[in-house]
Design a protein around this motif. Structure first.
Motif, PDB file in Angstrom:
ATOM      1  N   SER A  17       0.841  -1.209   0.000  1.00  0.00           N
ATOM      2  CA  SER A  17       0.000   0.000   0.000  1.00  0.00           C
ATOM      3  C   SER A  17       0.866   1.245   0.000  1.00  0.00           C
ATOM      4  N   TRP A  18       1.942   1.241   0.804  1.00  0.00           N
ATOM      5  CA  TRP A  18       2.820   2.411   0.887  1.00  0.00           C
ATOM      6  C   TRP A  18       3.471   2.690  -0.461  1.00  0.00           C
ATOM      7  N   LEU A  19       3.956   1.620  -1.127  1.00  0.00           N
ATOM      8  CA  LEU A  19       4.642   1.812  -2.418  1.00  0.00           C
ATOM      9  C   LEU A  19       3.675   2.329  -3.479  1.00  0.00           C
ATOM     10  N   ALA A  20       2.417   1.822  -3.454  1.00  0.00           N
ATOM     11  CA  ALA A  20       1.428   2.285  -4.437  1.00  0.00           C
ATOM     12  C   ALA A  20       1.146   3.767  -4.212  1.00  0.00           C
ATOM     13  N   TRP A  21       1.018   4.166  -2.955  1.00  0.00           N
ATOM     14  CA  TRP A  21       0.746   5.584  -2.640  1.00  0.00           C
ATOM     15  C   TRP A  21       1.931   6.453  -3.054  1.00  0.00           C
ATOM     16  N   ARG A  22       3.145   6.023  -2.681  1.00  0.00           N
ATOM     17  CA  ARG A  22       4.346   6.808  -3.000  1.00  0.00           C
ATOM     18  C   ARG A  22       4.507   6.983  -4.510  1.00  0.00           C
ATOM     19  N   ASN A  23       4.358   5.882  -5.245  1.00  0.00           N
ATOM     20  CA  ASN A  23       4.572   5.953  -6.697  1.00  0.00           C
ATOM     21  C   ASN A  23       3.515   6.802  -7.390  1.00  0.00           C
ATOM     22  N   GLY A  24       2.301   6.752  -6.866  1.00  0.00           N
ATOM     23  CA  GLY A  24       1.236   7.594  -7.428  1.00  0.00           C
ATOM     24  C   GLY A  24       1.604   9.068  -7.257  1.00  0.00           C
ATOM     25  N   LEU A  25       2.107   9.389  -6.069  1.00  0.00           N
ATOM     26  CA  LEU A  25       2.485  10.783  -5.778  1.00  0.00           C
ATOM     27  C   LEU A  25       3.647  11.223  -6.675  1.00  0.00           C
ATOM     28  N   LEU A  26       4.690  10.381  -6.760  1.00  0.00           N
ATOM     29  CA  LEU A  26       5.880  10.753  -7.539  1.00  0.00           C
ATOM     30  C   LEU A  26       5.579  10.898  -9.030  1.00  0.00           C
ATOM     31  N   ALA A  27       4.585  10.149  -9.509  1.00  0.00           N
ATOM     32  CA  ALA A  27       4.258  10.199 -10.938  1.00  0.00           C
ATOM     33  C   ALA A  27       3.338  11.375 -11.263  1.00  0.00           C
ATOM     34  N   SER A  28       2.744  11.976 -10.246  1.00  0.00           N
ATOM     35  CA  SER A  28       1.757  13.030 -10.501  1.00  0.00           C
ATOM     36  C   SER A  28       2.425  14.327 -10.959  1.00  0.00           C
ATOM     37  N   PRO A  29       2.085  14.828 -12.175  1.00  0.00           N
ATOM     38  CA  PRO A  29       2.664  16.092 -12.644  1.00  0.00           C
ATOM     39  C   PRO A  29       2.384  17.236 -11.669  1.00  0.00           C
ATOM     40  N   ARG A  30       1.222  17.207 -11.011  1.00  0.00           N
ATOM     41  CA  ARG A  30       0.898  18.282 -10.052  1.00  0.00           C
ATOM     42  C   ARG A  30       1.854  18.263  -8.879  1.00  0.00           C
ATOM     43  N   PHE A  31       2.090  17.044  -8.355  1.00  0.00           N
ATOM     44  CA  PHE A  31       3.026  16.943  -7.226  1.00  0.00           C
ATOM     45  C   PHE A  31       4.438  17.329  -7.666  1.00  0.00           C
ATOM     46  N   ARG A  33       5.299  19.433  -9.995  1.00  0.00           N
ATOM     47  CA  ARG A  33       5.376  20.894 -10.126  1.00  0.00           C
ATOM     48  C   ARG A  33       5.458  21.541  -8.748  1.00  0.00           C
ATOM     49  N   PHE A  34       4.616  21.055  -7.837  1.00  0.00           N
ATOM     50  CA  PHE A  34       4.617  21.612  -6.478  1.00  0.00           C
ATOM     51  C   PHE A  34       5.990  21.418  -5.817  1.00  0.00           C
ATOM     52  N   ALA A  35       6.536  20.188  -5.914  1.00  0.00           N
ATOM     53  CA  ALA A  35       7.810  19.881  -5.228  1.00  0.00           C
ATOM     54  C   ALA A  35       8.959  20.716  -5.793  1.00  0.00           C
ATOM     55  N   ALA A  36       8.896  21.013  -7.099  1.00  0.00           N
ATOM     56  CA  ALA A  36       9.972  21.799  -7.712  1.00  0.00           C
ATOM     57  C   ALA A  36       9.880  23.272  -7.309  1.00  0.00           C
ATOM     58  N   ARG A  37       8.659  23.735  -6.994  1.00  0.00           N
ATOM     59  CA  ARG A  37       8.500  25.159  -6.681  1.00  0.00           C
ATOM     60  C   ARG A  37       8.641  25.453  -5.199  1.00  0.00           C
ATOM     61  N   CYS A  38       8.265  24.509  -4.340  1.00  0.00           N
ATOM     62  CA  CYS A  38       8.316  24.747  -2.895  1.00  0.00           C
ATOM     63  C   CYS A  38       9.776  24.762  -2.423  1.00  0.00           C
ATOM     64  N   TRP A  39      10.188  25.793  -1.665  1.00  0.00           N
ATOM     65  CA  TRP A  39      11.603  25.936  -1.280  1.00  0.00           C
ATOM     66  C   TRP A  39      12.090  24.732  -0.464  1.00  0.00           C
ATOM     67  N   LEU A  40      11.161  24.110   0.296  1.00  0.00           N
ATOM     68  CA  LEU A  40      11.568  23.006   1.172  1.00  0.00           C
ATOM     69  C   LEU A  40      11.909  21.732   0.378  1.00  0.00           C
ATOM     70  N   THR A  41      11.105  21.468  -0.662  1.00  0.00           N
ATOM     71  CA  THR A  41      11.294  20.212  -1.412  1.00  0.00           C
ATOM     72  C   THR A  41      12.128  20.421  -2.686  1.00  0.00           C
ATOM     73  N   ARG A  42      12.407  21.708  -3.054  1.00  0.00           N
ATOM     74  CA  ARG A  42      13.088  21.983  -4.320  1.00  0.00           C
ATOM     75  C   ARG A  42      14.445  21.263  -4.452  1.00  0.00           C
ATOM     76  N   PRO A  43      15.307  21.294  -3.389  1.00  0.00           N
ATOM     77  CA  PRO A  43      16.599  20.595  -3.549  1.00  0.00           C
ATOM     78  C   PRO A  43      16.421  19.107  -3.857  1.00  0.00           C
ATOM     79  N   ILE A  44      15.415  18.490  -3.214  1.00  0.00           N
ATOM     80  CA  ILE A  44      15.196  17.053  -3.468  1.00  0.00           C
ATOM     81  C   ILE A  44      14.697  16.863  -4.904  1.00  0.00           C
ATOM     82  N   ALA A  45      13.767  17.723  -5.323  1.00  0.00           N
ATOM     83  CA  ALA A  45      13.212  17.598  -6.682  1.00  0.00           C
ATOM     84  C   ALA A  45      14.318  17.771  -7.718  1.00  0.00           C
ATOM     85  N   ARG A  46      15.195  18.763  -7.484  1.00  0.00           N
ATOM     86  CA  ARG A  46      16.275  18.986  -8.458  1.00  0.00           C
ATOM     87  C   ARG A  46      17.236  17.794  -8.501  1.00  0.00           C
ATOM     88  N   ALA A  47      17.558  17.282  -7.313  1.00  0.00           N
ATOM     89  CA  ALA A  47      18.487  16.135  -7.274  1.00  0.00           C
ATOM     90  C   ALA A  47      17.866  14.915  -7.953  1.00  0.00           C
TER      91      ALA A  47
END
Ligand SMILES: CC(C)=CCC/C(C)=C/CC/C(C)=C/C=C/C(C)=C/C=C/C=C(C)/C=C/C=C(C)/C=C/C=C(C)/C=C/CC(C)(C)O
Ligand SMILES: C[S@@+](CC[C@H](N)C(=O)[O-])C[C@H]1O[C@@H](n2cnc3c(N)ncnc32)[C@H](O)[C@@H]1O
Length: 377
Positions: A17-31, A33-47
């Motif tokens: 269940s955890w992997l299905a939830w995680r992969n759904g989130l990571l594949a979502s274009p909305r998520f 975009r959000f992760a790349a713009r938010c200052w907290l998650t941006r370094p992770i998104a860029r890496a």
């Protein structure tokens, strides 16, 4: 259902269940975009984006390196700074092409700009310090050809391509002649110091009296051991055409009196006796399970009580180096047509089946190049 089985099945279903939830989130274009713009998650998104880009484009990086090696560009810069025009004349590539190569190589830290000139970069320097890597890169042309259609390679179960042809001598009737074994033996000898350094630091060879290196090629590993441990008597066992090269090498190194040569095939000839240490350096992973297990059994039978077998090679599931063992060697050996990288636990289980009483994994400084398992008869 017993308690441990129930617990295991609950854990598995929670993880699913955890992997299905995680992969759904990571594949979502909305998520994304959000992760790349938010200052907290941006370094992770860029890496993560960089990591994924490297995975997608890695073959271009490898081919840039291949061009640096094939043209001798890195060696020429090793002699001192050079301008692009001077380099262009030496490597016989037009100045525009040379500049494009230099810029690509600079992005990969293979070279570095120094005013109007170019010098070796930090990755280029580390590569030049390990002679065998350049030879490995040069022979990757064969693997690159085999991997042009990776699905076809997987469907036909490996082998049958350029790399298998390069290696074919070991399977050939008569197991190769001097000419057919030369390129591969030379390549192995050039890359051997990388592996020998790790192995010699991981294990105290001086505790033994007589060592036999099975599949020891032209004797590079034996020569490294001889330099480190002056008390040990040494021997190499390999196909007749290969050990002929070892004989010449030992004579040239003044090791003739300290070394013995056994020519034969471990598929059909007995393992020589009288050695309290037997080594398999980059040999076991070349062979399918049936051949590998038969070899381990034959070694177990040849060792005296308390004698040891040392296995040194890159292994699967190496923490921090998973792509090297499982992806690189997994596909390399598939293209070669036999063998597979094994995890230390798999090797230890095979050793147990072959009759070894105890075995353990020894730490090495650079497990990406080689890990070491030692077993006691
Ligand atoms: C100086 C300043 C400013 C800072 C210093 C910071 C610092 C401490 C930096 C560390 C620098 C350093 C020491 C770097 C060291 C880098 C090393 C040792 C890199 C080694 C890389 C090794 C590589 C890439 C090895 C590649 C090996 C390959 C591809 C082997 C292939 C083997 C094959 C195909 C074998 C085939 C045999 C078969 C058929 C499978 O049996
Ligand atoms: C990957 S190379 C490793 C060479 C050397 N140990 C090293 O690390 O550089 C594998 C070696 O196993 C040898 N080999 C393959 N099949 C063999 C056989 N049936 N009997 C003996 N040696 C064999 C090859 O000739 C080759 O030298």
């Amino acid at each position: 259902m017993s308690k441990p089985v129930l617990r295991k099945s609950l854990l598995l279903s929670a993880r699913t269940s955890w992997l299905a939830w995680r992969n759904g989130l990571l594949a979502s274009p909305r998520f994304q975009r959000f992760a790349a713009r938010c200052w907290l998650t941006r370094p992770i998104a860029r890496a993560r984006a960089r990591g994924l880009f490297d995975l997608v484009a890695g073959f271009v990086y490898s081919q840039t390196l291949a061009a640096c090696i094939a043209t001798g560009l890195l060696d020429r810069l090793g002699d001192g700074p050079q301008t692009c025009d001077a380099l262009a004349a030496q490597i016989d590539v037009p100045p525009e092409g040379t500049l494009r190569l230099l810029r690509a190589a600079a992005a990969l830290r293979l070279v570095e700009r120094l005013g109007d000139a170019w010098v070796v970069g930090s990755a280029g320097a580390a590569l030049r310090g390990n002679g065998g890597i350049a030879e490995m890169v040069a022979h990757h042309g064969l693997l690159y050809a085999d991997l042009a259609d990776p699905v076809a390679l997987l469907r036909r179960g490996g082998g049958g391509g350029a790399l298998a042809g390069y290696w074919g001598y070991a399977e050939a009737p008569g197991a190769g002649d001097a000419e057919s074994v030369a390129p591969y033996s030379r390549l192995m000898a050039a890359s051997q110091p990388l592996v020998a350094a790790q192995t010699l630091d991981a294990y105290r060879f001086a505790r033994h009296r007589r060592m036999l290196d099975i599949g020891g090629g032209e004797g590079g590993f034996v020569e490294s051991v001889a330099a480190r441990v002056p008390t040990l008597e040494l021997a190499v066992f390999d196909l007749p055409a290969v050990v002929a090269r070892a004989r010449a090498r030992f004579a040239a190194a003044g090791l003739g009196g300290r070394t013995s040569i056994h020519g034969g095939s471990f598929r059909s000839d007995p393992v020589p006796q009288g050695y309290d240490l037997i080594t398999l350096v980059r040999v076991l992973h070349d062979h399918d399970d049936s051949v590998a297990l038969a070899l381990l059994r034959a070694i177990r039978a040849a060792l005296p009580p308390g004698g040891r077998l040392l296995i040194a090679e890159p292994m699967a599931q190496t923490p921090g180096a998973e792509p090297a063992g499982d992806a690189y060697f997994g596909l390399y050996l598939l293209a070669m047509g036999s063998g597979r990288p094994r995890a230390p636990a798999e090797i230890r289980a095979m050793l147990h089946t072959a009759g070894f009483a105890r075995s353990r994994l020894l730490p090495t400084a650079l497990p990406i190049t080689c890990r070491v398992v030692v077993a006691e008869a």
